[in-house]
Design a protein around this motif. Structure first.
Motif, short mmCIF file in Angstrom:
data_model
loop_
_atom_site.label_atom_id
_atom_site.label_comp_id
_atom_site.label_asym_id
_atom_site.label_seq_id
_atom_site.Cartn_x
_atom_site.Cartn_y
_atom_site.Cartn_z
N MET A 75 0.84 -1.20 0.00
CA MET A 75 0.00 0.00 0.00
C MET A 75 0.87 1.25 0.00
SD MET A 75 -3.04 -0.93 -0.18
CE MET A 75 -2.58 -2.44 -0.99
N LEU B 27 -3.26 -0.56 -9.74
CA LEU B 27 -4.46 -1.34 -9.44
C LEU B 27 -4.65 -2.46 -10.46
CD1 LEU B 27 -7.11 1.34 -8.37
CD2 LEU B 27 -5.64 -0.07 -6.94
N ILE C 263 -8.04 0.34 -0.25
CA ILE C 263 -7.19 0.98 -1.25
C ILE C 263 -7.68 2.38 -1.63
CG2 ILE C 263 -6.33 0.77 -3.62
CD1 ILE C 263 -6.38 -2.35 -2.89
N THR D 221 -5.68 5.93 -0.96
CA THR D 221 -5.45 6.84 -2.08
C THR D 221 -5.98 8.23 -1.75
OG1 THR D 221 -5.85 4.91 -3.43
CG2 THR D 221 -5.67 7.01 -4.57
#
Lengths: 167, 714
Positions: free
Chosen positions: B304, B371, B402, B406
């Motif tokens: 991540m 992704l 996720i 972001t």
């Protein structure tokens, strides 16, 4: 059939064949006055404190859930448990899916139908969800979703409790 | 369509069956992306010229089944029923036939023409699995082709067979799927009743409707209930259900599924030979490291962190270049246009607006590449597996993680990243809380405020506290939304952990590019329009009189011979800054700021902060530059000591105001670009309205609480 004492339903009997744990478990086991070869019967369930009341001959005693999962018994009973209770490495066969709505549909679509065979592969680092292998692919599901799937044992993974952590 | 030389082909298959790779091999770059009507499910279609035929391929969303539960499945089956493609190519993963053929059985129920593409044939070879395709053809009643998108084999054969079927030279759909007598009896009864009705003739296949009714399919139920024939069907259906209940202690839905699976098992037994089982597959080995109890979480966090760094640190360089390029374009245009109004609208409005759209592109491209890699390799499902427990506590899905991470960089790509979430409730909830993940544009505001009001030692802690506060609000809000508007429904986590595979470069690049194109086309145009609008509101109405006064002052200074050139410049700069300040004050934005001042007063904000916050809707970093303008400091940024001094010396501002301001900036509605993307992604006005109101209300309430409590103690 071998199984874990923990899975034995109320009023069912089994013979203790071994304690699948370390020295701590073994000494706990002995301090309760239990021995390998004892016939025991589960006399009830205390779902709140997790203890399991047992009767050995005419003596009543109560053991913790943790220890009960390490005691391997031999029993004639066909034991049916919900999938969330199974341990890593156990090989199981689906008996019935009792979930509702979308979850049921998803489980069915993925092939969790009667007689499908599966094996518990691992649980996630935080204990939930779990990963199972069925029909040659890996499927993850939450423990809550596994509660609605009822399974019987094909083979019991006796090593699970001792060596299961790295899985 | 449907002329002699045109063929419409739909691609159907499970997720991870390699369907998209086959699609890319078939049509190459000759494809376009859109949405299926009414839903936010992407629709990829492309054309292929082959042997004089024009074949249009539509890539249906990857599904395991064709039920009425997920939008993807509804879209896929509606396309098949309503658009009536000439042919369906059912892409199946040959290494996992049992589950993949389940969808095939449902396609067989629809009785459409079909070719089964046995994909991943290269993996089959490697694993020494052999499939008797001739026998499988007979059992499925449909031709099969062994394909491999990785090795590019079987593609031409597939195209040949499509044309042969079109010409009628190849048989397909030779037989139906038959169930046990008990089920067939009921299916036939319902079917005859439907056939007797004139209302349903033609559009739907009566046998399929009957099966779906027995399967308790919501959509078919509702469709039939509106039909007069329902009066006749309903008793038959209830009787059937009771009968199965009594006889098998089960429902027809369950029995149909069980029978489908036993048919598949039988077919596989007859046609597939597996080698003796090897000790451990590659996937098992990789999983024993990537998602084991001890290393699983740290590895996940590392991935991540890497994605975040790549997207925002690496993305910073091209972003800088784009900004420079547009600054250069602006300067060049300014030099060419002499009329100040026209110059301003071109430079500050249009060029800055286009720049404002393109500036997000590097982030979006990098993030979507990451992704796509995660999805393509199969790690995405594992990532969700690892964090699902925490996320589920707050009513979210493992995959929500996720987009949330972001969000720390920028909400625009974060909103787009929620596409990996399949259920609407999970997706909308995640989108609604993303704004509380403090984006990087809010950072300069915190730096300015903490710098002005806190000692260097405590500034860092305050900053950290703000971020944590945002995450807390995000998680609690998620819980709130799930409990109230979404009724706690959540997508089941019954999810495949697909085998690890190396995605093809072509697929990665294409997926990345299509996401970017979608952003540019759908969001870009509106963002551009809004930028111009915002420019107008900060420049108009212009107060000519006041501007004239400042111009007179400048002229006075210039004609003053007693001053040195340096002193002149200094004085003119001060006057220019004052001119900008008054221009903003008299503009529409300025009036709005003053108008909403009473709204902000309980938080300790005066009209200057109000205007800054209103302008912050254009972009969060503008809060700082607006303050600089209002304090008549020209181009000061967040590290400017003059601006910090003006703020901390202003008697109307206290530490409490500073905290309240940061909390407000943290929580209130994100910038316009993000709002547009939110609306495009959520697809409904009600969500956009909720998103706007909720964020402003929560910001106001929290700032109010923080202001009042800290006023007592600080």
């Amino acid at each position: 059939m071998l199984n874990r004492l923990e899975n034995l339903p109320t009023h069912k009997r089994g013979r203790i064949v071994k304690v699948d744990g370390g020295n701590g478990a073994l000494s706990n086991f002995e301090s309760l006055g239990l021995e390998i070869g004892d016939e025991v019967e589960v006399t009830g369930k205390f779902p709140h404190n997790g203890a399991i009341p047992l009767r050995k001959e005419n003596e009543d005693l109560s053991i913790g859930k943790g220890l009960a999962s390490k005691i391997i018994i031999d029993t004639d009973e066909e034991i049916i448990i919900s999938l969330d209770k199974a341990k890593v490495g156990d090989q199981l066969k689906v008996v019935k899916v009792k979930s509702d709505g979308e979850i049921r549909r998803r489980l069915l679509d993925m092939g969790l139908v009667k007689d499908a065979e599966l094996e518990i592969v691992r649980s996630a680092p935080l204990g939930d969800p779990i990963e199972v292998m069925l029909n040659g692919f890996n499927l993850s599901l939450r423990l809550k979703e596994a509660e609605g799937i009822f399974v019987k044992f094909v083979d019991l993974n006796q090593e699970a409790n001792r060596n299961g952590w790295y899985k | 369509m449907n002329t002699d030389k045109e063929i419409l082909v739909a691609l159907a298959g499970n997720p991870n069956s390699g369907k998209t790779s086959i699609f890319n091999s078939l049509v190459g770059a000759n494809q376009k992306v859109g949405n299926f009507s009414g839903v936010t499910v992407e629709k990829y279609s492309g054309k292929k010229e082959y042997n004089g035929y024009t074949i249009t391929f539509v890539d249906l969303p990857g599904t395991y089944s064709l039920t009425a539960y997920s939008p993807e499945e509804v879209v896929a089956r509606n396309f098949i029923i309503e658009e009536k493609p000439d042919l369906i190519v059912n892409v199946v993963d040959s290494t996992n036939l049992e589950r993949n053929l389940f969808l095939t059985t449902q396609l067989m129920d629809l009785e459409c023409k079909m070719i089964v593409a046995l994909n991943m044939s290269d993996e089959i070879e490697r694993k020494n699995i052999s499939i008797d395709t001739n026998q499988l053809n007979r059992l499925l009643g449909a031709p099969t082709v062994q394909t491999s998108a990785a090795k590019k084999t079987g593609i031409d054969e597939l195209l040949d067979k499509i044309i042969k079927i079109k010409k009628g030279e190849l048989e397909t759909n030779t037989h139906k799927l038959f169930y046990s007598d008990n089920l067939e009896e009921q299916i036939e009864k319902i079917k005859q009743t439907i056939d007797s009705s004139k209302h349903l003739n033609g559009k739907y296949n009566a046998r399929w409707l009957s099966i779906k009714l027995l399967e308790n399919d919501k959509i078919v139920y509702n469709l039939m209930r509106e039909n007069p024939v329902w009066i006749k069907i309903n008793p038959i259906l209830s009787e059937a259900i009771t009968r199965f209940e009594n006889k098998f202690d089960s429902e027809p839905e369950m029995l149909l599924t069980e029978e489908r699976y036993s048919l598949i098992r039988g077919a596989i037994k007859e046609t597939v030979t597996y080698p003796p089982k090897k000790k451990k597959s590659k996937t098992e080995f990789v999983d024993s490291i990537l998602i084991n109890r001890i290393t699983g979480l740290p590895i996940f966090l590392f991935f991540m962190w890497s994605i975040f760094q790549l997207t925002f640190t690496l993305g910073d360089y091209p972003m800088g270049l784009i900004e420079d390029l547009f600054a250069f374009l602006g300067d060049s245009a300014a030099a060419l246009i002499s009329n100040p109004t026209a110059q301003s609208i071109v430079v500050d409005g249009i060029i800055a607006g286009v720049g404002g759209v393109l500036v997000f592109l590097p982030n979006i491209l990098i993030l979507f590449l990451c992704l796509s890699i995660m999805e393509g390799t199969g790690y995405m499902a594992r990532a969700a597996f690892v964090v699902d427990k925490i996320m589920h506590k707050f009513g979210l899905h493992g995959k929500s993680f996720i987009p949330m991470i972001t969000g720390f960089g920028c909400s625009v790509p974060a909103f787009m990243a929620t596409r990996t979430l399949k259920s609407e409730s999970d997706r909308i909830t995640t989108m609604l809380i993303i704004p509380f993940m403090s984006c990087s544009a809010k950072f300069p505001v915190y730096v300015l405020i903490t710098g002005a009001f806190f000692a260097t030692k405590t500034a860092g802690n305050v900053l950290f506290g703000i971020y944590i506060f945002g995450v807390g609000i995000a998680l609690l809000s998620a819980k709130l939304f799930k409990k109230t508007i979404f009724d706690d429904e959540s997508e089941p986590f019954v999810m495949e952990l697909p085998p690890y595979r190396v995605p093809t470069l072509k697929t990665l690049i294409m997926q990345m590019w299509f996401k970017a194109a979608l952003y540019l086309r759908k969001a870009g145009t509106i963002i551009l329009f809004a930028s111009v609008l915002i420019w107008i509101s900060t420049n108009y109405p212009a107060n000519e009189e006041v501007a004239q006064q400042y111009d007179n002052q400048i002229a006075e200074v210039q004609s003053n011979n007693q001053l040195s050139d340096e002193a002149k410049e200094e004085q003119i700069a001060v006057i220019e800054n004052n001119k900008l300040k008054s221009k903003l004050e008299y503009s529409a934005a300025g009036y709005i700021g003053k108008f909403v001042e009473p709204f902000f007063a309980p938080l300790g904000f005066d009209w200057r902060l109000s205007i800054s916050l209103i302008n912050g809707f254009a972009a969060k970093e503008i809060v700082v530059s607006t303050m600089a303008t209002i304090y008549a400091l020209g181009d000061a940024d967040e590290s400017s000591s003059a601006l910090r001094a003006s703020l901390s010396n202003d008697p109307s501002y206290t530490v409490a105001t500073a905290l309240a301001l940061m909390i407000f900036v943290l929580l209130y509605i994100p910038c316009f670009a993000a709002t547009v993307v939110f609306h495009k992604e959520s697809g409904k006005w009600k969500w956009t309205l909720l998103y706007g109101t909720y964020s402003v209300v929560i910001a106001w309430v929290m700032a109010f609480i923080v202001y009042n409590i800290s006023s007592l103690f600080l």
